[in-house]
Design a protein around this motif. Structure first.
Motif, PDB file in Angstrom:
ATOM      1  N   ARG A   1       5.764   1.445   6.796  1.00  0.00           N
ATOM      2  CA  ARG A   1       6.421   2.293   5.787  1.00  0.00           C
ATOM      3  C   ARG A   1       7.569   3.128   6.348  1.00  0.00           C
ATOM      4  O   ARG A   1       8.612   3.263   5.698  1.00  0.00           O
ATOM      5  CB  ARG A   1       5.383   3.207   5.134  1.00  0.00           C
ATOM      6  CG  ARG A   1       4.403   2.470   4.217  1.00  0.00           C
ATOM      7  CD  ARG A   1       3.162   3.311   3.958  1.00  0.00           C
ATOM      8  NE  ARG A   1       2.364   3.418   5.176  1.00  0.00           N
ATOM      9  CZ  ARG A   1       1.627   4.480   5.488  1.00  0.00           C
ATOM     10  NH1 ARG A   1       1.602   5.529   4.686  1.00  0.00           N
ATOM     11  NH2 ARG A   1       0.930   4.493   6.616  1.00  0.00           N
TER      12      ARG A   1
ATOM     13  N   ALA B   1       8.578   9.270   2.157  1.00  0.00           N
ATOM     14  CA  ALA B   1       7.942   8.386   3.139  1.00  0.00           C
ATOM     15  C   ALA B   1       8.242   8.818   4.565  1.00  0.00           C
ATOM     16  O   ALA B   1       7.451   8.564   5.477  1.00  0.00           O
ATOM     17  CB  ALA B   1       8.406   6.948   2.927  1.00  0.00           C
TER      18      ALA B   1
ATOM     19  N   THR C   1       3.249   9.593   6.638  1.00  0.00           N
ATOM     20  CA  THR C   1       2.581   8.299   6.482  1.00  0.00           C
ATOM     21  C   THR C   1       1.165   8.272   7.052  1.00  0.00           C
ATOM     22  O   THR C   1       0.328   7.490   6.616  1.00  0.00           O
ATOM     23  CB  THR C   1       3.409   7.190   7.156  1.00  0.00           C
ATOM     24  OG1 THR C   1       3.716   7.574   8.505  1.00  0.00           O
ATOM     25  CG2 THR C   1       4.710   6.951   6.403  1.00  0.00           C
TER      26      THR C   1
ATOM     27  N   SER D   1       6.231   2.353   0.690  1.00  0.00           N
ATOM     28  CA  SER D   1       7.535   3.013   0.670  1.00  0.00           C
ATOM     29  C   SER D   1       8.538   2.110  -0.028  1.00  0.00           C
ATOM     30  O   SER D   1       8.582   0.904   0.249  1.00  0.00           O
ATOM     31  CB  SER D   1       8.016   3.317   2.089  1.00  0.00           C
ATOM     32  OG  SER D   1       9.345   3.837   2.068  1.00  0.00           O
TER      33      SER D   1
ATOM     34  N   GLN E   1       7.404   7.407  -1.207  1.00  0.00           N
ATOM     35  CA  GLN E   1       6.076   6.869  -0.911  1.00  0.00           C
ATOM     36  C   GLN E   1       5.092   7.042  -2.072  1.00  0.00           C
ATOM     37  O   GLN E   1       5.055   8.089  -2.716  1.00  0.00           O
ATOM     38  CB  GLN E   1       5.499   7.564   0.327  1.00  0.00           C
ATOM     39  CG  GLN E   1       4.125   7.054   0.746  1.00  0.00           C
ATOM     40  CD  GLN E   1       3.674   7.605   2.088  1.00  0.00           C
ATOM     41  OE1 GLN E   1       3.142   6.865   2.904  1.00  0.00           O
ATOM     42  NE2 GLN E   1       3.884   8.892   2.322  1.00  0.00           N
TER      43      GLN E   1
END
Length: 512
Positions: A186, A417, A442, A454, A469
């Motif tokens: 991500r 994110a 994350t 993401s 995110q």
């Protein structure tokens, strides 16, 4: 625009449709991607190994089946190529984890996810670069090369899976696999403007994924659209008896959720804005793009409520005790005795197995890997186990409870994110703590085993991508695909097209 440029800019879903309708062949598509790889690699350096001959042979096999009228039996993504993070083993293709200690190792077997890709008829373009043993947030810790961000080649692509994210972002591959231990899918996706997904822990087999931290690692997709990520996750997901952590449940309807979300109707959905993932330490441009995304979710009918996950504040500290502890255990197998690098003690040093292991590890492991092994050994040592590792596991339980409480208030949770956009090479190499903070948003999903994703939310004033995110409850990965696809569609409507129209791609013959 040349035919190559047109082909590689298609989504994976569009490529699959054109292959199935015989508008293009899989070989033509693979050749186009290989052409882009050849042109882009001097600038991007996303690949550690390109498996040209294998990819073309796999493409030809799909084309033969289509020519024989066997299209109905082929999976949806048949003929669409994919790149694989070099943390995932591939039979007959070198797998190094970007470490000198595994340089030249050719596995005798495929990871489960690779078996599934092959069964789905997806040609494998090659293996992508990463931070050594997936330990880093910038892909600067690879033993072999550094990968550049396709949006600005003076900047990092994130890590550890910067190679996979950069390859997809630079149009070298429509799809890629990564592994996510604390955000390694991500965070680079946020920094490169790609879509990156960490599935529910146990939702995708880890058999054949080289272990970094076994209770945190998860294989997942990298793509340029939410639908493409859903289609790839459906290919690789599902139960595997060879993985003791694999969940014996069917894959949720991910592609269906993504297609529903593209209609941009979120009435009846409640979205939880995580209070602790924002504010101090988050770049103003990141917060601005995130807030614009939140407004779009509301405009599409979603009800946005603020939720508190108070123990998220301790997630980073707890992670950097649990993860190095598991790293120190998992990397103990690289001893020069069984496979990989072997360095004999120099003249004058006693020729013992212990000395051979010591000099092998000294030569084979990079500084960041050594740092984490030492941290892990310390945290697990007598007198410190309960104070450090035991306490971190208790914090992990509290984070899981925070998410459970939050999902009683909302269907899906949202946050930035990454707290920043891509940073310059070398900017954080001398400050490990600053580098570790890259994953602050994350890490909670890995600690809890929850799925997260993401997607690109726009660009900063410097023209660098910002990531948005989504979190969903365990084994409900489909829940996050719907609002993610809705936000993607709303943003593209607002931008008048894809985020990639703003990217300079000289390796595609475009300079504007």
């Amino acid at each position: 625009m040349t035919n190559t440029q047109e082909l590689v800019r298609l989504s994976a879903a569009q490529m699959a449709e054109k292959i199935r309708s015989r508008d293009i062949s899989s070989r033509e598509l693979v050749e186009a991607e290989l052409e882009v790889i050849e042109a882009a690699e001097p600038s991007i350096d996303a690949f550690l190994h390109v498996s040209r001959d294998e990819a073309l042979a796999q493409a030809d096999d799909v084309d033969k089946k289509l020519a024989s009228g066997d299209a109905e039996s082929l999976p949806e993504l048949a003929g669409v190529p994919v790149a694989i993070k070099d943390m995932i083993v591939t039979k007959g293709i070198p797998t190094t984890a970007a470490s000198k200690i595994l340089e030249g190792w050719i596995p005798p077997y495929d990871a489960t996810v690779v078996e599934k890709l092959k069964a789905a008829g997806m040609p494998i373009l090659g293996k992508t670069n990463l931070d050594e043993f997936a330990q880093g947030s910038s892909t600067e810790h690879s033993a072999f090369k550094r990968t550049c961000n396709p949006w600005d080649t003076d900047c990092v692509p994130g890590g550890s899976g910067g190679g996979s994210a950069a390859a997809v972002g630079a149009f070298e591959s429509p799809l890629a696999l990564g592994t996510d231990t604390g955000g390694s899918i991500r965070q680079p996706s946020a920094l490169t403007g790609t879509v990156g997904v960490k599935p529910t822990y146990g939702g995708v087999s880890r058999y054949g994924a080289i272990a970094m931290a076994s209770s945190l690692d998860q294989v997942g997709p990298v793509a340029r659209t939410v639908l493409d990520a859903a289609l790839l996750q459906e290919v690789i997901g599902g139960y595997d008896r060879r993985d003791s952590t694999s969940i014996p449940k069917p894959i949720p309807p991910l592609a269906q959720a993504a297609r529903e979300g593209a209609r941009m109707d979120l009435h009846g959905m409640k979205v939880g804005l995580v209070k602790e993932l924002g504010g101090k330490g988050y770049q103003p441009d990141v917060e601005a793009r995130f807030n614009e995304g939140v407004q779009l979710l509301q405009d599409m009918g979603a009800e946005v409520v603020e939720v508190s996950c108070p123990h998220f504040s301790y997630a980073l500290a707890a992670y950097y005790i649990i993860m190095p502890s598991e790293v120190s255990s998992n990397l103990a197998r690289y001893d020069g005795m069984r496979y990989g690098l072997r360095v004999m003690p120099p003249e004058g040093m006693e020729q013992t197995a212990a000395n051979m292991m010591a000099v092998t590890r000294e030569a084979g492991f990079g500084d960041e890997v050594k740092r984490r092994i030492i941290l892990g050994i310390y945290a697990l040592s007598a007198g410190y186990y309960d104070a450090w590792y035991g306490s971190a596991q208790k914090v992990r339980t509290l984070i899981i409870r925070d998410l459970e409480a939050a999902f009683k208030q909302a269907d899906v949770l949202i946050s930035p994110a990454s707290p920043t956009t891509a940073f310059k090479f070398g900017e954080r190499m001398d400050d490990p703590l600053a580098m570790y903070l890259s994953d602050v948003a994350t890490i909670p999903a890995n600690m809890a085993g929850s799925p997260a994703m993401s997607i690109p939310a726009g660009l900063s004033k410097d023209g660098l991508p910002v990531g948005f995110q989504f979190f969903a409850p365990q084994m409900r990965d489909d829940v996050m695909y719907k609002p993610a696809a809705a936000l993607e569609a709303a943003l593209e409507k607002q931008w008048g097209g894809s985020i990639y129209q703003s990217m300079k791609t000289p390796w595609l013959g475009e300079n504007k």
